[in-house]
Design an enzyme around this catalytic site. Structure first.
Site, PDB file in Angstrom:
ATOM      1  N   LYS A   1      51.419  45.110  51.827  1.00 18.77           N
ATOM      2  CA  LYS A   1      51.460  46.079  50.718  1.00 18.77           C
ATOM      3  C   LYS A   1      50.293  47.054  50.834  1.00 18.77           C
ATOM      4  O   LYS A   1      49.135  46.637  50.781  1.00 18.77           O
ATOM      5  CB  LYS A   1      51.376  45.379  49.363  1.00 18.77           C
ATOM      6  CG  LYS A   1      51.475  46.379  48.204  1.00 18.77           C
ATOM      7  CD  LYS A   1      51.093  45.779  46.870  1.00 18.77           C
ATOM      8  CE  LYS A   1      49.839  46.390  46.275  1.00 18.77           C
ATOM      9  NZ  LYS A   1      49.805  47.843  46.152  1.00 18.77           N
TER      10      LYS A   1
ATOM     11  N   GLY B   1      39.573  45.186  48.626  1.00 20.94           N
ATOM     12  CA  GLY B   1      39.672  45.989  47.410  1.00 20.94           C
ATOM     13  C   GLY B   1      38.523  45.660  46.474  1.00 20.94           C
ATOM     14  O   GLY B   1      37.453  45.264  46.917  1.00 20.94           O
TER      15      GLY B   1
ATOM     16  N   GLY C   1      40.241  41.048  43.440  1.00 27.70           N
ATOM     17  CA  GLY C   1      39.905  39.980  44.390  1.00 27.70           C
ATOM     18  C   GLY C   1      39.831  38.623  43.714  1.00 27.70           C
ATOM     19  O   GLY C   1      40.295  37.618  44.254  1.00 27.70           O
TER      20      GLY C   1
ATOM     21  N   GLU D   1      37.748  40.893  50.830  1.00 30.24           N
ATOM     22  CA  GLU D   1      36.628  41.777  51.178  1.00 30.24           C
ATOM     23  C   GLU D   1      36.458  42.731  50.012  1.00 30.24           C
ATOM     24  O   GLU D   1      37.329  43.565  49.762  1.00 30.24           O
ATOM     25  CB  GLU D   1      36.953  42.585  52.444  1.00 30.24           C
ATOM     26  CG  GLU D   1      37.118  41.768  53.698  1.00 30.24           C
ATOM     27  CD  GLU D   1      35.793  41.308  54.280  1.00 30.24           C
ATOM     28  OE1 GLU D   1      34.738  41.827  53.855  1.00 30.24           O
ATOM     29  OE2 GLU D   1      35.818  40.409  55.124  1.00 30.24           O
TER      30      GLU D   1
ATOM     31  N   CYS E   1      33.094  50.839  50.678  1.00 31.85           N
ATOM     32  CA  CYS E   1      32.396  49.658  50.153  1.00 31.85           C
ATOM     33  C   CYS E   1      31.042  49.512  50.822  1.00 31.85           C
ATOM     34  O   CYS E   1      30.178  48.807  50.319  1.00 31.85           O
ATOM     35  CB  CYS E   1      33.234  48.398  50.251  1.00 31.85           C
ATOM     36  SG  CYS E   1      34.074  48.188  51.783  1.00 31.85           S
TER      37      CYS E   1
ATOM     38  N   GLU F   1      28.768  48.785  40.991  1.00 39.42           N
ATOM     39  CA  GLU F   1      29.399  49.616  42.015  1.00 39.42           C
ATOM     40  C   GLU F   1      30.098  50.797  41.349  1.00 39.42           C
ATOM     41  O   GLU F   1      30.921  50.613  40.456  1.00 39.42           O
ATOM     42  CB  GLU F   1      30.414  48.803  42.829  1.00 39.42           C
ATOM     43  CG  GLU F   1      30.971  49.599  43.990  1.00 39.42           C
ATOM     44  CD  GLU F   1      31.966  48.817  44.848  1.00 39.42           C
ATOM     45  OE1 GLU F   1      32.825  48.125  44.285  1.00 39.42           O
ATOM     46  OE2 GLU F   1      31.878  48.917  46.094  1.00 39.42           O
TER      47      GLU F   1
HETATM   48  C1  UN1 Z   1      35.037  50.053  53.724  1.00 38.65           C
HETATM   49  O1  UN1 Z   1      34.269  50.823  53.204  1.00 38.65           O
HETATM   50  O2  UN1 Z   1      35.891  49.474  53.046  1.00 38.65           O
HETATM   51  O3  UN1 Z   1      31.301  50.553  58.162  1.00 38.65           O
HETATM   52  C2  UN1 Z   1      35.073  49.804  55.184  1.00 38.65           C
HETATM   53  C3  UN1 Z   1      31.986  51.451  57.702  1.00 38.65           C
HETATM   54  C4  UN1 Z   1      33.425  51.557  58.136  1.00 38.65           C
HETATM   55  C5  UN1 Z   1      34.301  50.604  57.371  1.00 38.65           C
HETATM   56  C6  UN1 Z   1      34.075  50.627  55.923  1.00 38.65           C
HETATM   57  N1  UN1 Z   1      33.507  51.280  59.544  1.00 38.65           N
HETATM   58  O4  UN1 Z   1      31.556  52.241  56.895  1.00 38.65           O
END
Ligand code: UN1
Length: 493
Positions: A174, A227, A232, A249, A283, A382
């Site tokens: 999804k 997400g 999560g 994650e 993230c 965040e």
């Molecule tokens: C994310 O922000 O969900 O290290 C992943 C990084 C990227 C991946 C980020 N290669 O910023």
């Protein structure tokens, strides 16, 4: 005319039993890009049936042959990189260099993980008994579920799909409802690359229906989710009731520490990229600058000058530094945090939504910097937008204490020329990823990716750990002594 896609089940595009559709739009112009079905639990069940039917043959296919299909997909993506990068930018809003970067990260990972088809290493080790052989082999789990976010609309799907497929699983997938077109396009790439029907099934729709059916369906044997923390937790709890392995994650509140001996120009380039790249919607984005008091005034002056010069606009224009945020809801949530920040901290630059002309149709937010004490909401929660909190510290120890006093632990960065402090920071920073003299973003695909604390539940994606999530370890004992041998048991008769 925009195209109506369907779910992709058993190698064909099919409508939802709901008969309902949703649109995916450009965050820059509002233009409708495509329509996708509003999926149901029943749609997911059909996808699980297809994935289950395709599993035995896919499992039997030797992993190097599976890898060839992944490599062909990577080659197609390489040939179409400019067009796919433009699609990422059009549907998600990150600037075009980063849109192409998203595609490149997908290609890199597929190339890396295709080679895993010739490794998928197990162990061999001696037995405590004579004429006995011990080893482990990796086996696929079966039908696995993948649920992906919008901020890396191609790369994160490819991390999961590539690792799941090379390991021999079939997939019910999804995508985030803000970026289904990016993933649907990759589904077609894999079809062209020769992926058999039923191996990767794609179902669009809401998290509470399609997403939760993937999590709760008894024949989906494992789930991989990237997400936010609230979703999560719901997924982790639901999967726990079924004893289903799940990897989540989640978020980050990533610090960049700049010490008094740092190369300030370098640290400046780092913070601008880390904080305002992808409009802060990673993230791994840098949302805290932890700045030594001895360089505080000087560095802040440099930072404010460069931040004010950032070009905000059409992400397809290569001169643009910062594009729109992904949608209205995201924009409103970021603006709420900015309002909170104005109440509890000192606004140094930015803080406004842009309006007029090209800003009229998208949600464009100025790169925003606050000076704050550690402990304010903007310094701890965040925000997932172009908002940076700057915190003044007296020394290394205080910097580390503040960096760690946070619920998340994904990425961290420290700028210093002192090799001893750099190595101490590797020991001290409570994150899954630490950068020395580089920003908090930009992880490479052949190394493990993930975090500690509320960032996840202990797993790592990508790199050598990518297949751990998608394989079962089977331990095998082969006794060629031709008699009953008993481990641990001493015969006392
Ligand atoms: C994310 O922000 O969900 O290290 C992943 C990084 C990227 C991946 C980020 N290669 O910023």
């Amino acid at each position: 005319m925009t195209r109506d896609y369907g779910h992709y089940i058993n190698g064909t595009w099919v409508p939802s039993e709901s008969g309902r559709w949703f649109e995916t739009t450009s965050p820059t112009t509002g233009e409708v890009l495509a329509r996708f079905p509003q999926g149901t639990r029943g749609d997911v069940q059909r996808a699980v049936d297809a994935a289950e039917a395709a599993f035995p043959a896919w499992k039997r296919l030797p992993p190097p042959r599976r890898g060839e299909i992944l490599l062909r997909a990577a080659q197609i993506m390489r040939q179409r990189k400019d067009e796919l990068g433009a699609l990422v930018t059009t549907e998600m809003g990150k600037v075009i260099a980063e849109g192409k970067g998203d595609v490149q990260e997908s290609i890199d990972f597929l190339e890396y993980i295709a080679g895993e088809g010739r490794r998928l290493f197990g162990e061999t080790t001696p037995s405590e008994l004579p004429s006995k052989f011990c080893m482990t082999v990796r086996q696929p789990i079966g039908v696995v579920g993948c649920i992906t976010p919008w901020n890396f609309p191609m790369a994160i799907p490819m991390w999961k799909v590539g690792a799941a497929l090379i390991s021999g699983n079939t997939i019910v997938f999804k995508p985030a409802s803000l970026t289904p077109l990016c993933v649907a396009t990759l589904v077609e790439v894999f079809e062209e690359a020769g992926l058999p029907p039923g191996v990767w099934n794609f179902v669009t729709g809401g998290g509470s229906t399609v997403g939760m059916e993937i999590v709760e369906h008894p024949r989906v044997k494992a789930v991989s989710f990237t997400g936010g923390v609230p979703a999560g937790k719901v997924i982790y709890e639901a999967a726990a009731r079924l004893l289903k392995p799940v990897e989540v994650e989640l978020g980050g509140k990533n610090p960049q520490i700049v010490l008094d001996d740092a190369n300030l120009e370098l640290a400046l380039d780092g913070i601008l990229f880390g904080a305002f790249g992808t409009a802060g919607q990673r993230c791994t984005a840098t949302s805290r600058l932890i700045l030594h008091e001895a360089v505080y005034d000087q560095f802040l002056a440099m930072l404010l000058a460069r931040t004010k010069a950032l070009v905000i606009g059409d992400p397809l224009d290569p001169r643009t530094d910062v594009g729109p945020v992904v949608d209205q809801a995201a924009g409103e949530s970021i603006m709420e945090y900015i309002a909170i920040g104005k109440g509890e901290a000192t606004l140094l630059t930015g803080g406004e939504r842009l309006t007029g002309d090209l800003y009229e149709r998208g949600f464009f937010i100025q790169p925003t910097i606050f000076a704050t004490e550690h402990g304010t909401r903007i310094s701890k929660e965040e925000i997932f937008g172009p908002v940076l909190s700057v915190i003044k510290v007296r020394n290394y120890d205080e910097a580390i204490r503040i960096a760690n006093d946070i619920e998340y632990g994904l990425s961290s960065s420290i700028y210093t020329r002192d090799v001893n402090l750099a190595f101490r920071a590797i020991d001290d920073l409570e994150t899954g990823i630490t950068y020395i003299n580089a920003p908090t973003i930009g992880a490479e695909v052949h190394l493990p990716f993930g975090g500690v604390k509320n960032t996840g539940n202990g797993g790592r994606e990508a790199g050598t750990s990518a297949i751990d999530e998608f394989t079962e370890i089977k331990t095998v004992f082969v006794d060629y002594s031709n008699r009953l041998q008993k481990a641990q048991i001493v015969d006392e008769r």
